[in-house]
Structures are given as structure tokens and as C-alpha cells.
Write an enzyme that holds these catalytic residues in place. Structure first.
Site, PDB file in Angstrom:
ATOM      1  N   LYS A  90       0.884  -1.179   0.000  1.00  0.00           N
ATOM      2  CA  LYS A  90       0.000   0.000   0.000  1.00  0.00           C
ATOM      3  C   LYS A  90       0.920   1.228   0.000  1.00  0.00           C
ATOM      4  CE  LYS A  90      -3.128   3.176   1.098  1.00  0.00           C
ATOM      5  NZ  LYS A  90      -2.215   4.325   0.873  1.00  0.00           N
TER       6      LYS A  90
ATOM      7  N   GLU B 195       9.962   1.613  10.876  1.00  0.00           N
ATOM      8  CA  GLU B 195      10.956   2.676  10.670  1.00  0.00           C
ATOM      9  C   GLU B 195      10.203   3.976  10.869  1.00  0.00           C
ATOM     10  OE1 GLU B 195      14.004   2.052  10.206  1.00  0.00           O
ATOM     11  OE2 GLU B 195      14.010   0.009   9.428  1.00  0.00           O
TER      12      GLU B 195
ATOM     13  N   CYS C  89      13.851  10.896   7.222  1.00  0.00           N
ATOM     14  CA  CYS C  89      13.797  10.553   8.644  1.00  0.00           C
ATOM     15  C   CYS C  89      15.173  10.596   9.286  1.00  0.00           C
ATOM     16  CB  CYS C  89      13.187   9.177   8.796  1.00  0.00           C
ATOM     17  SG  CYS C  89      14.023   7.989   7.782  1.00  0.00           S
TER      18      CYS C  89
ATOM     19  N   GLU D 163      10.406  16.614  15.419  1.00  0.00           N
ATOM     20  CA  GLU D 163      10.997  16.551  14.084  1.00  0.00           C
ATOM     21  C   GLU D 163      10.295  17.565  13.169  1.00  0.00           C
ATOM     22  OE1 GLU D 163      10.000  12.899  12.145  1.00  0.00           O
ATOM     23  OE2 GLU D 163      11.984  12.731  11.261  1.00  0.00           O
TER      24      GLU D 163
HETATM   25  N1  LIG Z   1      11.559   6.483   9.597  1.00  0.00           N
HETATM   26  C1  LIG Z   1      11.373   6.745   8.332  1.00  0.00           C
HETATM   27  O1  LIG Z   1      12.027   6.119   7.513  1.00  0.00           O
HETATM   28  C2  LIG Z   1      10.373   7.783   7.891  1.00  0.00           C
HETATM   29  C3  LIG Z   1      10.184   8.006   6.548  1.00  0.00           C
HETATM   30  C4  LIG Z   1       9.243   8.925   6.147  1.00  0.00           C
HETATM   31  C5  LIG Z   1       8.501   9.616   7.065  1.00  0.00           C
HETATM   32  N2  LIG Z   1       8.707   9.412   8.375  1.00  0.00           N
HETATM   33  C6  LIG Z   1       7.908  10.121   9.381  1.00  0.00           C
HETATM   34  O2  LIG Z   1       6.737  10.555   8.767  1.00  0.00           O
HETATM   35  C7  LIG Z   1       6.449  11.904   9.095  1.00  0.00           C
HETATM   36  C8  LIG Z   1       6.011  12.709   7.911  1.00  0.00           C
HETATM   37  O3  LIG Z   1       5.163  12.007   7.107  1.00  0.00           O
HETATM   38  P1  LIG Z   1       3.607  11.946   7.336  1.00  0.00           P
HETATM   39  O4  LIG Z   1       3.131  13.065   8.194  1.00  0.00           O
HETATM   40  O5  LIG Z   1       3.009  11.759   6.001  1.00  0.00           O
HETATM   41  O6  LIG Z   1       3.593  10.645   8.214  1.00  0.00           O
HETATM   42  P2  LIG Z   1       2.429   9.592   8.401  1.00  0.00           P
HETATM   43  O7  LIG Z   1       2.900   8.541   9.323  1.00  0.00           O
HETATM   44  O8  LIG Z   1       1.156  10.285   8.709  1.00  0.00           O
HETATM   45  O9  LIG Z   1       2.302   8.977   6.968  1.00  0.00           O
HETATM   46  C9  LIG Z   1       3.331   8.178   6.429  1.00  0.00           C
HETATM   47  C10 LIG Z   1       2.661   7.149   5.563  1.00  0.00           C
HETATM   48  O10 LIG Z   1       1.967   6.256   6.383  1.00  0.00           O
HETATM   49  C11 LIG Z   1       0.788   5.823   5.772  1.00  0.00           C
HETATM   50  N3  LIG Z   1      -0.301   5.964   6.730  1.00  0.00           N
HETATM   51  C12 LIG Z   1      -0.778   7.075   7.326  1.00  0.00           C
HETATM   52  N4  LIG Z   1      -1.787   6.785   8.153  1.00  0.00           N
HETATM   53  C13 LIG Z   1      -1.962   5.451   8.091  1.00  0.00           C
HETATM   54  C14 LIG Z   1      -2.853   4.527   8.719  1.00  0.00           C
HETATM   55  N5  LIG Z   1      -3.772   4.911   9.604  1.00  0.00           N
HETATM   56  N6  LIG Z   1      -2.736   3.219   8.389  1.00  0.00           N
HETATM   57  C15 LIG Z   1      -1.807   2.819   7.512  1.00  0.00           C
HETATM   58  N7  LIG Z   1      -0.936   3.631   6.885  1.00  0.00           N
HETATM   59  C16 LIG Z   1      -1.014   4.934   7.182  1.00  0.00           C
HETATM   60  C17 LIG Z   1       0.615   6.638   4.525  1.00  0.00           C
HETATM   61  O11 LIG Z   1       0.988   5.844   3.435  1.00  0.00           O
HETATM   62  C18 LIG Z   1       1.591   7.754   4.660  1.00  0.00           C
HETATM   63  O12 LIG Z   1       2.179   8.157   3.473  1.00  0.00           O
HETATM   64  C19 LIG Z   1       7.741  12.484   9.581  1.00  0.00           C
HETATM   65  O13 LIG Z   1       7.474  13.335  10.661  1.00  0.00           O
HETATM   66  C20 LIG Z   1       8.585  11.306   9.948  1.00  0.00           C
HETATM   67  O14 LIG Z   1       8.548  11.182  11.329  1.00  0.00           O
HETATM   68  C21 LIG Z   1       9.607   8.501   8.802  1.00  0.00           C
HETATM   69  O1  LIG Z   2      13.350   8.839   5.221  1.00  0.00           O
HETATM   70  C1  LIG Z   2      13.650   7.697   5.397  1.00  0.00           C
HETATM   71  C2  LIG Z   2      14.717   6.930   4.727  1.00  0.00           C
HETATM   72  C3  LIG Z   2      15.896   7.745   4.384  1.00  0.00           C
HETATM   73  C4  LIG Z   2      17.055   6.930   3.849  1.00  0.00           C
HETATM   74  O2  LIG Z   2      16.915   5.733   3.538  1.00  0.00           O
HETATM   75  O3  LIG Z   2      18.122   7.502   3.756  1.00  0.00           O
END
Ligand SMILES: NC(=O)c1ccc[n+]([C@@H]2O[C@H](COP(=O)([O-])OP(=O)(O)OC[C@H]3O[C@@H](n4cnc5c(N)ncnc54)[C@H](O)[C@@H]3O)[C@@H](O)[C@H]2O)c1
Ligand SMILES: O=CCCC(=O)O
Length: 503
Positions: A196, A272, A306, A405
Site C-alpha cells: 500500500k 521505521e 527521517c 521533528e
Molecule cells: N523512519 C522513516 O524512515 C520515515 C520516513 C518517512 C517519514 N517518516 C515520518 O513521517 C512523518 C512525515 O510524514 P507523514 O506526516 O506523512 O507521516 P504519516 O505517518 O502520517 O504517513 C506516512 C505514511 O503512512 C501511511 N499511513 C498514514 N496513516 C496510516 C494509517 N492509519 N494506516 C496505515 N498507513 C497509514 C501513509 O501511506 C503515509 O504516506 C515524519 O514526521 C517522519 O517522522 C519517517
Molecule cells: O526517510 C527515510 C529513509 C531515508 C534513507 O533511507 O536515507
């Protein structure tokens, strides 16, 4: 003021898509059992770099479609798990090659749906493909053990077996690489998948599904279910009895929600999640290298990764030199604008919510005494999602930006005086994904690397990501390791077989 470029109509999505070398990569339907699934219900994929421009209308699959995809993935798992690692390695090698053959087009899709500059998007495609190469090499190198038993008549064997159907839930910031880091490991292990993708960026995922089919993947092994019913899809995937493992990349808030949903069925899980990476410049650092590292770490994808540095701690004795050099380097090199403009180094943010968070962090910090050393505001003349790269000086620990963040292009700089003080401040967070520090003192390098509570640390570098890196966090940044020699483990179970009467 930083130089910037206005939107040029040649960057409209329709024109860019029409000019792709391989138009077959543009898919707007779901992919289940090797077939493209169209629905009446559609959702719009927006081009974050151009106000009012839509990249595509994509089929929004229903829960019934997702149920079907999961059932098919389970049926195919029963066959795919019996294939040889060499065969799966070949599939992954084919897919790696096809991604590289189509890298320019795949990068343009990423620019359109995510906004990052073309050079970064091309870097992402190569990074994404590298996980297929990596796991093609790992697949044949999975070994079990033969273990001596307490009973002299027995021997214990361990078998490594694929865990089952994997639900893969991915974010928008790396539309391709966050999928391939999970998918490569899952396929190498012998699992089947239901993916998804983020509803902001489904096109890269669908292009991957197309290439997987071209690469010879059996139908039903890679299923992609785009949908804007994200929460319902998350609920289905985390609770479905036929799914054995879930891997999620996204925010801690959503990760924690998914973990709660998943508890009754106790699936294997990788998370992650968000970070709050400290970036420390000690007084003995090479300041020019630290400036380069800070730019790479803080401003990659305009701060939307992230592992981006979220807080820059600079020793008080070098604070003036570091801030002056950082500001000057950015003024000299940064070009804000549309990602397909060749001169552009930094693009827009993904959407309005990101803009709001960046603005509120800057306002909060300034209201508490932070000084804007560069940038500081949005660029509505370029479009609704453009924000200046920003440096804030005199930041203190009472400001929100130190604890949350930002996921945007703001570098808050905090002075410190001692190693003990800065390590304590760096660890004073619920998060623990990445951390960085610059120092030439080898004793300090070992000491601080051990003391920082993060899953990954960059020492004298701001760029840590690659397929060989065990990627993952501690604390509220999640658990599990992706990529590397450890990544495949998360997609396998270890089965113990006790052989009696073998002595
Ligand atoms: N650790 C990582 O690798 C990583 C990567 C990208 C983003 N992030 C985090 O995401 C945040 C920013 O992105 P965002 O606000 O779009 O985050 P988010 O968690 O709201 O959304 C991230 C993704 O999760 C999915 N998602 C959202 N709600 C969901 C649900 N209820 N069930 C299943 N899937 C769901 C969606 O596909 C969305 O694109 C950042 O603050 C960062 O902390 C972390
Ligand atoms: O944002 C998450 C992944 C970033 C990376 O793989 O370097």
C-alpha cells in the site's frame, strides 16, 4: 537572498509524462495477480511543485480489492516459498537492471509526485535499485545451523523459512526506495507481498509493479493496492489473518496506532519511524567538512528524510565560524525551484501540512529568542509548497524545534560547552533513529558513538544511507533493521528441528 527559479510550463505533469521514453511506466490502476485493476473511485496525485497541477487520477482500490490481493498473495506464497534462492536472486537482478535501464523516466515520476530535484530523484532510483542488487546477492546466502544437543542421541537443525505474506506500508518521501528496501528482502526470503503506497506518491510503486512483471515475477507475488482509504487499508492489513508480517515506514504516531491494531494477531513487525537526529560539531572538528556534512544531512530532500539532522549542536568556541560558513555555503550553492529545472538544488515540500509545521517551528523559536540567520519564510511567488532554506541561531532547549521533528528545511543551531552536556542534550529525546558528530579525536569518536542513543551514527559524515547499512532506530524511532545482512532476517522465521537417534 538565495537565488530561485520560477515555474516554467514545460514542467507541467502532462508534458513531462508525454515525453517519457517508456510510457508503459505510467500506470494509474492497482496491480493484483498480474492484472491492472481499475475502479470508478479515483484520487488525484498532485504535483507539489506546481500549484493546481495534477500528475494523474489513480484508481482508489476498495477493501474488497485488498482482500482479494491478500488471498492471492497467500495462494501464491504456497508456491513461491518453494522456489530456489537462485531463482529469486535472478528475479531481483532482472528488476535491478530494469530499474537502471529506466532510471531517467523513474526519476521524472518521482520529481512529479514528490517534488525533489531531478538529481536527487535519480539518486533515489539508483539507491532503490541497489536494494534489489543487494538482496539478489543475499538470497543464496541464507544458512541454517546444526547445533549439538544436551541429549547425545539428538542433533538440532535450524531451517530459515519465509514468514509468509507481507503487508508493506510506505511513505511519500522516498516513493521508490522505501518500497524496494522492504520488497527486496521479502522476495529474497521467498515471501509474497501486498504493497500500500502513500496516496501522495503511488505512481513510482505502480511503475515498479510493471517492471517486476517485465522482470519475470510470477503473478500475485507483488501486488500494489493504491487507495486514498489509507486508514481502512492499514486496519485491514494489520488485522488480516493471512498476513504474517507488516513493515511500515512513517511517523511514530501512525506506527504506534498500527502496532496497537496488530497486537491481537501478533504478526512479525518492522517499524521505521520518526527521528530527531542530533548533529554535533565538536571544537576539534574540521569545520569545512562539518559544514558540508550539515548541508547534506539537514537539507537532503529539503529536510524531509527521517535521518535528516534536526538539531545542530555547535561548540561555543567555533559557533561564529561555523554559522558564517554554513550560511555562506548555502547562499553560494542553493537554488530553490521546480525539481526538473537543471539548476535547481532544492524543491518544494510535499504539502500544506508540512509548510504549516515548518512555519510553526520557526515562529515558536523566534518568539522565544532565536535569530533568523538565513531564509525564514515561505516563497509563495514560486508556489504554495516552497519554503526558504532557513538557519536559526541562538536556539535553546525550550523551543519546540529541539524536541519535535520538523521534516523541513530549517537548521536550528544550539551552542554547547562540554562533551558531557551535549551528549546529555542529544539523548534528551524520545526518538533514536540517526545521530551525527564531527570530531578528529579518536577516543572521543568511540566514546560518543557508544553514548548516543540512536540506531545509526554518522561520524565525520552527513551521508550514511546505502544498501549495506543496517537501517533502523531505537526508542520511539522503531525497531527492526532494513537493508544490510540483517534485513532479510525480518522476513524469515527460524524453525528448529530436533533429530533423534542420530548418534
Ligand atoms: N523512519 C522513516 O524512515 C520515515 C520516513 C518517512 C517519514 N517518516 C515520518 O513521517 C512523518 C512525515 O510524514 P507523514 O506526516 O506523512 O507521516 P504519516 O505517518 O502520517 O504517513 C506516512 C505514511 O503512512 C501511511 N499511513 C498514514 N496513516 C496510516 C494509517 N492509519 N494506516 C496505515 N498507513 C497509514 C501513509 O501511506 C503515509 O504516506 C515524519 O514526521 C517522519 O517522522 C519517517
Ligand atoms: O526517510 C527515510 C529513509 C531515508 C534513507 O533511507 O536515507
Amino acid at each position: 537572498m538565495l537565488r530561485s527559479f520560477r515555474f516554467n510550463s514545460t514542467f507541467s505533469s502532462a508534458k513531462v509524462l508525454a515525453a517519457l521514453s517508456n510510457p508503459n511506466l505510467v500506470k494509474t490502476e492497482g496491480h493484483i495477480n498480474g492484472e491492472w485493476v481499475s475502479t470508478h473511485d479515483k484520487f488525484a496525485v498532485k504535483n507539489p511543485g506546481v500549484d493546481g497541477d495534477f500528475v494523474a487520477q489513480v484508481s482508489s482500490l476498495s477493501l474488497e480489492d485488498a482482500e482479494r490481493a491478500i488471498g492471492i498473495a497467500k495462494r501464491e506464497f504456497n508456491k513461491f516459498k518453494k522456489t530456489t534462492p537462485r531463482y529469486r536472486s535472478l528475479l531481483l537482478s532482472n528488476l535491478n537492471k530494469l530499474m537502471l535501464d529506466n532510471q531517467q523516466d523513474l526519476a521524472k515520476l518521482i520529481v512529479l509526485e514528490n517534488g525533489k530535484p531531478y538529481a536527487d530523484a535519480l539518486g533515489e532510483v539508483k539507491y532503490a535499485a541497489s536494494f534489489f542488487q543487494w538482496f539478489a546477492e543475499e538470497a543464496p546466502r541464507v544458512y541454517g545451523d546444526i547445533i549439538s544437543s544436551a541429549n547425545p542421541a539428538n542433533k538440532i537443525l535450524t531451517l530459515k523459512q519465509p514468514v509468509g505474506v507481507c503487508g508493506i506500508l510506505t511513505p511519500w518521501n522516498f516513493p521508490s526506495a522505501m518500497i524496494t528496501r522492504k520488497l527486496g528482502a521479502a522476495i529474497a526470503a521467498g515471501c509474497t507481498t501486498v504493497i500500500k503506497p502513500a496516496s501522495e506518491t503511488p505512481l513510482s510503486a505502480l511503475a515498479l509493479a510493471h517492471l517486476a512483471q517485465e522482470a519475470g515475477f510470477p503473478d500475485g507475488v507483488v501486488n500494489v493496492i493504491p487507495s486514498n482509504h489509507t486508514a481502512e487499508m492499514g486496519q485491514l492489513i494489520t488485522t488480516h489473518p493471512l498476513i504474517s508480517k507488516v513493515s511500515f515506514t512513517g511517523s511514530t504516531r501512525v506506527g504506534s496506532l498500527l502496532m496497537g491494531q496488530l497486537a491481537p494477531t501478533l504478526k512479525k513487525l518492522s517499524m521505521e519511524l520518526g527521528g530527531n537526529a542530533p548533529f554535533i560539531v565538536f571544537e576539534d572538528a574540521d569545520i569545512d567538512k562539518a559544514v558540508d556534512g550539515a548541508i547534506v544531512s539537514k537539507f537532503r530532500s529539503s529536510g524531509q528524510t527521517c535521518v535528516c539532522a534536526n538539531r545542530l549542536y555547535v561548540h561555543e568556541s567555533i559557533y561564529p565560524e561555523f554559522t558564517t560558513k554554513l550560511t555562506q555555503r548555502l547562499v553560494d550553492t542553493v537554488r530553490l525551484g521546480h525539481g526538473l529545472d537543471e539548476a535547481v538544488t532544492h524543491g518544494p515540500l510535499i504539502h500544506e501540512n508540512s509548510m504549516k509545521k515548518v512555519t510553526s517551528h520557526i515562529e515558536d523559536a523566534v518568539s522565544k529568542g532565536a535569530q533568523v540567520l538565513m531564509g525564514g519564510g515561505p516563497r509563495p511567488d514560486l508556489g504554495a509548497n516552497y519554503h526558504e532554506l532557513t538557519i536559526l541561531g541562538n536556539v535553546t532547549s525550550d523551543m519546540e524545534i529541539v524536541h519535535e521533528e520538523t521534516f523541513g528545511p530549517v537548521a536550528p543551531i544550539i551552542k554547547f560547552s562540554t562533551e558531557e552536556e551535549v551528549v546529555a542534550a542529544a539523548n534528551d529525546t524520545e526518538f533514536g533513529l540517526a545521530g551525527y558528530f564531527f570530531s578528529k579525536d579518536i577516543s572521543r569518536v568511540f566514546r560518543v558513538a557508544q553514548e548516543l542513543n540512536t540506531g545509526m551514527i554518522g561520524v565525520n559524515t552527513g551521508a550514511i544511507s546505502e544498501a549495506a547499512l543496517p537501517f533502523g532506530g531505537v526508542k520511539l524511532s522503531g525497531f527492526g533493521r532494513e537493508g544490510s545482512k540483517y534485513g532479510i532476517e525480518d522476513y524469515m522465521i527460524t524453525k528448529s528441528v530436533v533429530l533423534g537417534e542420530v548418534n
